[in-house]
Each structure stands twice: as C-alpha cells, then as structure tokens.
Enzyme design. Sequence first.
Site, mmCIF file in Angstrom:
data_model
loop_
_atom_site.group_PDB
_atom_site.id
_atom_site.type_symbol
_atom_site.label_atom_id
_atom_site.label_comp_id
_atom_site.label_asym_id
_atom_site.label_seq_id
_atom_site.Cartn_x
_atom_site.Cartn_y
_atom_site.Cartn_z
ATOM 1 N N ARG A 74 0.810 -1.216 0.000
ATOM 2 C CA ARG A 74 0.000 0.000 0.000
ATOM 3 C C ARG A 74 0.848 1.273 0.000
ATOM 4 N NH1 ARG A 74 -3.964 -0.243 4.819
ATOM 5 N NH2 ARG A 74 -2.584 -1.884 5.587
ATOM 6 N N TYR A 78 0.442 4.640 -2.330
ATOM 7 C CA TYR A 78 0.237 5.987 -1.793
ATOM 8 C C TYR A 78 1.243 6.978 -2.375
ATOM 9 C CZ TYR A 78 -2.653 3.517 1.626
ATOM 10 O OH TYR A 78 -3.608 2.740 2.231
ATOM 11 N N TYR A 100 -11.970 9.881 1.143
ATOM 12 C CA TYR A 100 -13.133 9.677 2.005
ATOM 13 C C TYR A 100 -12.755 9.851 3.475
ATOM 14 C CZ TYR A 100 -11.451 4.861 2.788
ATOM 15 O OH TYR A 100 -10.703 3.760 3.120
#
Length: 556
Positions: A74, A78, A100
């Site tokens: 991840r 990013y 979000y």
Amino acid sequence: MSSASSDSNTGSLTIAGSGIASVRHMTLETLAHVQEADIVFYVVADPVTEAYIKKNARGPCKDLEVLFDKDKVRYDTYVQMAETMLNAVREGQKVLGIFYGHPGVFVSPSRRALSIARKEGYQAKMLPGISSEDYMFADLEFDPAVHGCCAYEATQLLLREVSLDTAMSNIIWQVGGVGVSKIDFENSKVKLLVDRLEKDFGPDHHVVHYIGAVLPQSATVQDVLKISDLRKEEIVAQFNSCSTLYVPPLTHANKFSGNMVKQLFGQDVTEVSSALCPTPKWAAGSHLGDVVEYGPREKAAVDALVEHTVPADYRVLGGSLAFQQFMIDLALRPAIQANYKENPRALVDATKGLTTVEQAALLLRQPGAVFGVMKLRASEVANEQGHPVAPASLDHVAFTAPSPASLDHVAFSAPNPASLDHVAFIAPTPASLDHVAFSAPTPASLDHVSFGTPTSASLDHVAFEAPVPASLDHVAFAAPVPASLDHVAFAAPTPASLDHVAFAAPTPASLDHVAFAVPVPASLDHIAFSVPTPASLDHVAFAVPVPDHVAGIPCM
C-alpha cells in the site's frame, strides 16, 4: 519527481475529505472546490459520491483507486497517488484531491503531496472532512471530553506496546486489518489484539464493534460485545477494513481526586463527579452514554428556566441581507476568497446594497469588524433588517501606526454618534485612503479631524454634510499633505467654532478650493498654507458675511 521555480508556480493543491456517509457528509466548502478545480482526483468509499463529484466538477475527474493492486504494498500505491496529483500541480493546474473521511486521518498520500507541493513553492492546503470518529461520536452518543479519549490504529498499538488507560475511552481503528500491508484485508491476527485488550480490561469488559453506514440503504453496525467474544470466529468474520472498536472506561477506574475537587470547586467530590463525569452504563441495545435525567440539581436548573431573561450583552444577528450574502459567498467560494484577498475595494464596490459602515468593515478585513456588523446588542439594531447605528457613547475613531493599508474611506452613516469628538489617523495614514465623509447629521461634538505624518497619498476630499458640527475648531493635515487632495468642503452652516484650516509643507499641488458656506464661522481666524502654496489653488471662497477679524490669507 520534479521541482519548479516559485516565480512560475501557478498550480495549487487542495486536499479535501468527502466524509463517510456518501454525499451526505460532503461539506459545502469541499463542494465549492469541486466546482472550481481544474482537475479532481479522488479516492472515495462509494459510487454515489463518485457520481456526485463528476456531476459537479467543471474539469476532468480521475479515480486514484486504479493505482491499487493486490500484489502491491500500500505504501507504494500511496506514493504513486501523491505523485499523480503533484504532476498536475506542476503543469499549472488548480488541483483538488478528495479522500473519504477526513483527508488527514489515515491518509498517507494527502500529507505527502501537501508537503512536497509546499517545498516546491506551490500553494497547498487541507480542508477538513467528517471522519469515522466523528460519525461514531454521533451514533454511539458518547462524549470524548467526559472521561478523556485516546485513539490508536490497531497495528500501531501492538507494535508500540502502548499501555491503554482504563480510566478513559479508547478507540481502536482498522481492527479488521491487523498486520496487513497490502490492499486485501484479512483478520487472522485479531487474536493478538484481543490478548492485549484482555490484559488491560479483562475478558468481560464490554466494547462496541462499530461501522458507520455509507449508503442510504446501509445500516450502521454497533454491536456491544464482551472482549472474550472477539475470539469467536463468527464474530471476527464480521470485521472488515472499516471496523472500529470503541472501548469504554472501566467504571471503577472513573474516580476523581477528592482533594483536587475541593481545591478546584470547593464542593464535595460526589456532587461534582455526578455533574461533570457521569458513570457509563452498559446494556445491549441501549445508548451508551446514559445521563442523570432529573436529579435534584437537574430539577433546580429546569425550575429556573422560566425565570431566565435575555442577558444585556446577548447579541442578535445584524447586518444587511447584502452583507450577510457577501460573507456567505466569501466563506464558500474559493474564487471570491482570492479576489477579496487581491482587491477588496473592487469586490466591495461591485456589491450592491451594502451600507457605508458595512463597506468599511469589509475593507478593514478584520474579524472584529465583521462581528461588529453582524452580531449586535438589541439597542444597536435600528430596524428589522438589522442595520446598525453608531453607539451614542462613541467619542473618537483612532487608527494607530500603521493604519490599515487597504483602508480607502472612513464613513459615518446617519445618525452619527452625538458624542463623537475626533477622527484621528496616526502615522502612517493608509496610502489608499481617499475620503473621510460624515453624512447628516454630523456629530455635534466633533471638534477636529487630524491626519498624522504622512497623510495618505490618495486622499482627495474631506467632506462634512449639513449640519457641520458646531464644535469643530480645526481640520489639520500633517506633512506631507496628500498630492491628490482637491477640496475641503463645509456645507451650510459652517461651524461657528472653526478657527483654522492648516496645511503643513508641502501643500498638495492638486488643491483647487477651500469652500465655506453661509454663514462663515465668526471664530475663523486664519487659513494657513505652508511653502510652497499649491499652484493649482484657484479659489478660497467665503460666503457673505466674512468675519471682520479675518484679515487675509497668509502665505508662508
């Protein structure tokens, strides 16, 4: 990876949050940026928010979630998300990145992009959004301020071996992804977290598994469980990447220091603790923050309600509808904010319906001036529209060094305060000041208008409308007098107490008249122009009768 000279950095980066509950949580501020951005990048939790962004955006919209991959760590994703946004900024575009929840809570690419953008000389800022924690406060109805509150990411909690404080509320994020570094969340390591919770709170302490509803068709999850229940496979199977645990404080740990209570409040510990820190009550299906409904203290407060009167210092909403709408637009529209910062005068002049007082408040660009117009005591509200009147006790308006550079006029609308005795500008007077105007009636007690060194270069007139105050005895301009000044005018009747109009060196080249209306004040004893007298002066006019003791016009 790139950098650019700050001289040519026209691009900008704004990071915003879309909230959790689909479109319902998007702030008006974020929506305004969606509508004005050149390009929008987003990572959102539902397709409705995605559709709403695309519907309202004026430019292209790109989903950063496309950069995720099951076999990719991840962190690498990013970094790529941040770089994608930065590349658009470097191209000179006004970029909006939407994530979000809150864009600063568990969002790595937002912080990375902001940091790099600033280092490369671009404008960059973050806007707040509603986080899952905010959502939890509303759904579970507990107040994090009552017992104190600590929040941890589940994996970080285990890695750092942090001791949980059992006297306060604890929030543990991402319990469905303990030890997970890729996009696929799996919950095989939740048992390590359970071991930790049992160590601090015991197996029978109640916690809440919480997931906030996203779509209108969704249901909020708020399951009250024992910590020991978290070892059951059927329970753990319900955890996902959005799962959060709320761990309330232990009841027996929630105690006040009797000695400190006495020092702070001078009261018994029992009375204070019941008011400031009620004991949490737990039962499946009930709200988690039960309150004392009607004890002796609560009943006394309710009984006193019927005798309550509005305090004298309570302020109601004021300001014209035009002023209120101006401030609403200024709060919501990024483009208007930029225009106001660059040229407030032009924006204010283009706004119809503002009073002179409201214009002056906007041109000062100070929060206190805005509150002074919009929040008024009842005695200051002149009519149903909330237009303010100047306070009767006002005796002077003073600007200390330096006076605000953007101030271009001082205006008093009718009625001016009767007690006003002077308007004073201390050095340096603002360069943009172009007039000082008093509308009828000018305050009777006004005795002087003075400008300190240097007087504003753009000042073109000082005007007093009928009636000019009887107590006015001088209008004084310190060196240098503004080059743009073209008149000093007194409307009928000119004040009887006026004894001089004085201009210090050099007198403005543009001055073309000093005019006194009938009758000329009996006390006037001189009009003085220092060297050099202005070449453009074409008249000094006195209406009949001229005072006998005015022998002439001395030129120094």
